[in-house]
Scaffold this active site. Structure first.
Site, PDB file in Angstrom:
ATOM      1  N   LYS A  21       0.838  -1.203   0.000  1.00 55.68           N
ATOM      2  CA  LYS A  21       0.000   0.000   0.000  1.00 55.68           C
ATOM      3  C   LYS A  21       0.872   1.252   0.000  1.00 55.68           C
ATOM      4  CE  LYS A  21      -2.556   0.910   3.718  1.00 55.68           C
ATOM      5  NZ  LYS A  21      -2.525   2.266   4.299  1.00 55.68           N
ATOM      6  N   SER A  22       1.948   1.228   0.766  1.00 56.30           N
ATOM      7  CA  SER A  22       2.841   2.389   0.839  1.00 56.30           C
ATOM      8  C   SER A  22       3.441   2.724  -0.518  1.00 56.30           C
ATOM      9  CB  SER A  22       3.966   2.130   1.848  1.00 56.30           C
ATOM     10  OG  SER A  22       3.462   2.004   3.153  1.00 56.30           O
ATOM     11  N   ARG A  26       2.641   5.993  -3.360  1.00 60.51           N
ATOM     12  CA  ARG A  26       3.753   6.801  -3.872  1.00 60.51           C
ATOM     13  C   ARG A  26       3.854   6.724  -5.396  1.00 60.51           C
ATOM     14  NH1 ARG A  26       4.485   5.574   1.277  1.00 60.51           N
ATOM     15  NH2 ARG A  26       5.844   6.865   2.603  1.00 60.51           N
ATOM     16  N   GLY A  94      -4.723   8.648   6.096  1.00 61.04           N
ATOM     17  CA  GLY A  94      -3.791   9.683   6.534  1.00 61.04           C
ATOM     18  C   GLY A  94      -2.718   9.948   5.507  1.00 61.04           C
ATOM     19  N   SER A 166       6.318  10.959   9.357  1.00 57.80           N
ATOM     20  CA  SER A 166       7.104  11.028   8.124  1.00 57.80           C
ATOM     21  C   SER A 166       6.244  11.426   6.931  1.00 57.80           C
ATOM     22  CB  SER A 166       7.768   9.678   7.854  1.00 57.80           C
ATOM     23  OG  SER A 166       6.788   8.680   7.630  1.00 57.80           O
ATOM     24  N   GLN A 167       4.924  11.297   7.060  1.00 54.43           N
ATOM     25  CA  GLN A 167       4.035  11.669   5.955  1.00 54.43           C
ATOM     26  C   GLN A 167       4.135  13.151   5.618  1.00 54.43           C
ATOM     27  OE1 GLN A 167       0.316  10.295   7.520  1.00 54.43           O
ATOM     28  NE2 GLN A 167       0.642   8.178   6.904  1.00 54.43           N
ATOM     29  N   ASP A 293       3.241   0.472  12.314  1.00 53.49           N
ATOM     30  CA  ASP A 293       2.161  -0.352  11.768  1.00 53.49           C
ATOM     31  C   ASP A 293       2.258  -1.815  12.181  1.00 53.49           C
ATOM     32  OD1 ASP A 293       0.922   1.764  10.559  1.00 53.49           O
ATOM     33  OD2 ASP A 293       1.747   1.386   8.564  1.00 53.49           O
ATOM     34  N   ARG A 368      -5.898  -3.009  10.865  1.00 57.82           N
ATOM     35  CA  ARG A 368      -4.810  -3.795  11.453  1.00 57.82           C
ATOM     36  C   ARG A 368      -5.237  -4.492  12.744  1.00 57.82           C
ATOM     37  NH1 ARG A 368      -0.825  -2.954   8.030  1.00 57.82           N
ATOM     38  NH2 ARG A 368      -0.644  -0.908   7.043  1.00 57.82           N
TER      39      ARG A 368
END
Length: 417
Positions: A21-22, A26, A94, A166-167, A293, A368
């Site tokens: 997903k990350s 991106r 988020g 970090s987002q 996570d 999660r």
């Protein structure tokens, strides 16, 4: 279905890790900022990814979806900017919100950002300070969503503390190349979740943007950098694979395939953490600052390591995720018989051989938490009932199908049964 009964059946078989997903977020954003056509393959259209995809469309990108089965291919033609007004619904993501606030300011004259669930409570103070610095007009609902903003980033030097998500850093990294001006992000102290910044820098490089990383203290973008279209296939997700890796570690016969052993994903640390438990230690300490996570499923692992006491530290940020994850996982596993002490910034878990089960547990509308409880159910003496089970749609909509394919026994539940 909103509630299911899960029997304590052993999982068996092979499973491919769903796409990251990350990395999908991106790749979608970088392709949407590039000139020309980009192809992004192996994408799972979870609720979070749909939020980013629809938001990039609002900002002028053209996206076509193709493919049968659970994974899709996206054909993306990048935005040319000049959008008069964008209405960006981030749903509960988020990443979508924090990545696209700076990007939206560069592509649209006016942006409105909305969301649902706990997203409106996620802090955005870092961006509000930047708005003041760059004379960007904005309005909020007492600091919460919806957010209305008008104006452009000015570039130059932006400073922030390393303790922020970090987002925020990634959001600026996506937006600053659009300025065609030398810019620097200065981090005042140790950057948490730096692995996610690594993912952003790596993806930017695939799409033509080079970031000079000076030990995570300064991140520099040269004005000559320009987004270029590229093709990318999304790799397997360690944060999702962690559920199956832990399932194997607590006694299920599951092999998780399709993972890149050279991945930059910070959640690859799950492999090393499992090795800690295999070494026979009586006490294990897990610093969650770089791997937030993983905490829910690591709590399941720790709860089922008989004779081992686990300390999860530096995890206070989990209280402002989709749920208060420290409270959620300690509360729900506690109902199943786990021995967990909740602290302000972490957990202390005393492992045991098996959990009791025989309880109604809730996902707290957190994907999660739902998946972690499903793994815990495989080592319970009695059935459990899980409410709000479809929270998994946020990141892994095929989770329950995969769980059943491996031999998991679930049935829809209602209180008349």
């Amino acid at each position: 279905m909103s509630a299911i009964k899960i029997k304590p059946a052993k999982l068996n078989g092979k499973i491919y890790a769903p796409p990251s997903k990350s990395m999908s977020h991106r790749a979608l954003i970088c392709a949407g900022l590039s000139s020309g056509e980009s192809i992004v393959e192996n994408v799972i259209l979870s609720e979070d990814i749909k939020a980013t995809m629809d938001s990039m469309k609002q900002l002028g990108a053209e996206i076509e979806v193709s493919g049968d089965g659970p994974y899709s291919t996206l054909c993306i033609n990048g935005s040319k900017g000049n959008v008069s007004e964008a209405f960006i619904n981030c749903r509960e993501s988020g990443s979508t919100l924090r990545f696209l606030i700076p990007v939206g300011l560069m592509l649209a004259d006016r942006c409105t950002f909305t969301g649902s669930g706990n997203l409106s409570k996620r802090p955005l103070d870092v961006f509000y300070e930047i708005f003041k610095r760059d004379s960007i007009d904005y309005k909020t609902n007492d600091g919460q969503l919806p957010l209305w903003a008008k104006g452009n980033l000015k570039g130059g030097t932006y400073e922030m503390t390393g303790g922020v998500s970090s987002q925020f850093v990634s959001g600026l990294l996506f937006a600053l190349p659009l300025l065609r001006k030398d810019s620097t992000i200065k981090i005042k102290d140790n950057l948490e979740s730096r692995g996610y910044v690594d993912l952003t820098i790596n993806m930017l490089e695939k799409f033509g943007i080079s970031v000079e990383n000076q030990d995570y203290r300064e991140l520099k973008i040269n004005k000559e950098c320009k987004y270029k279209n590229a093709n990318y296939k999304v790799e397997g997700d360690y944060s999702q694979a962690a559920f199956f890796i832990v399932a194997r570690e607590i006694g299920n016969d599951v092999d998780c395939l399709g993972l890149n052993v050279d991945s930059l994903q910070g959640d690859k640390e799950i492999v090393d953490i499992v090795r800690k438990y295999d070494s026979g230690m009586e006490q294990v300490t897990i610093d969650a600052s770089q791997i937030p996570d993983l905490v829910p499923i690591l709590t399941v692992l720790a709860s089922l390591k008989d004779g081992v006491t686990t300390y999860i530290t530096n995890a206070e940020r989990l209280r402002i995720k989709e749920s208060d994850r420290l409270k959620a996982i300690s509360t729900e596993l506690g109902k199943l018989g786990a021995i967990i002490e909740e602290r302000k910034d972490g957990l202390i878990i005393k492992g045991k051989d098996v959990l009791d089960g025989g309880a109604v547990v809730d996902s707290w509308n957190d994907h999660r938490i739902a998946m972690s409880l499903a793994v815990a159910a495989t080592r319970c003496r009695e059935d459990i009932i899980l409410t709000d089970c479809m929270a998994v749609n946020k990141s892994y909509p095929n989770f329950w199908e995969d769980y059943k394919m491996l031999g998991g026994e679930i049935n829809e539940f209602n209180d008349r049964q």
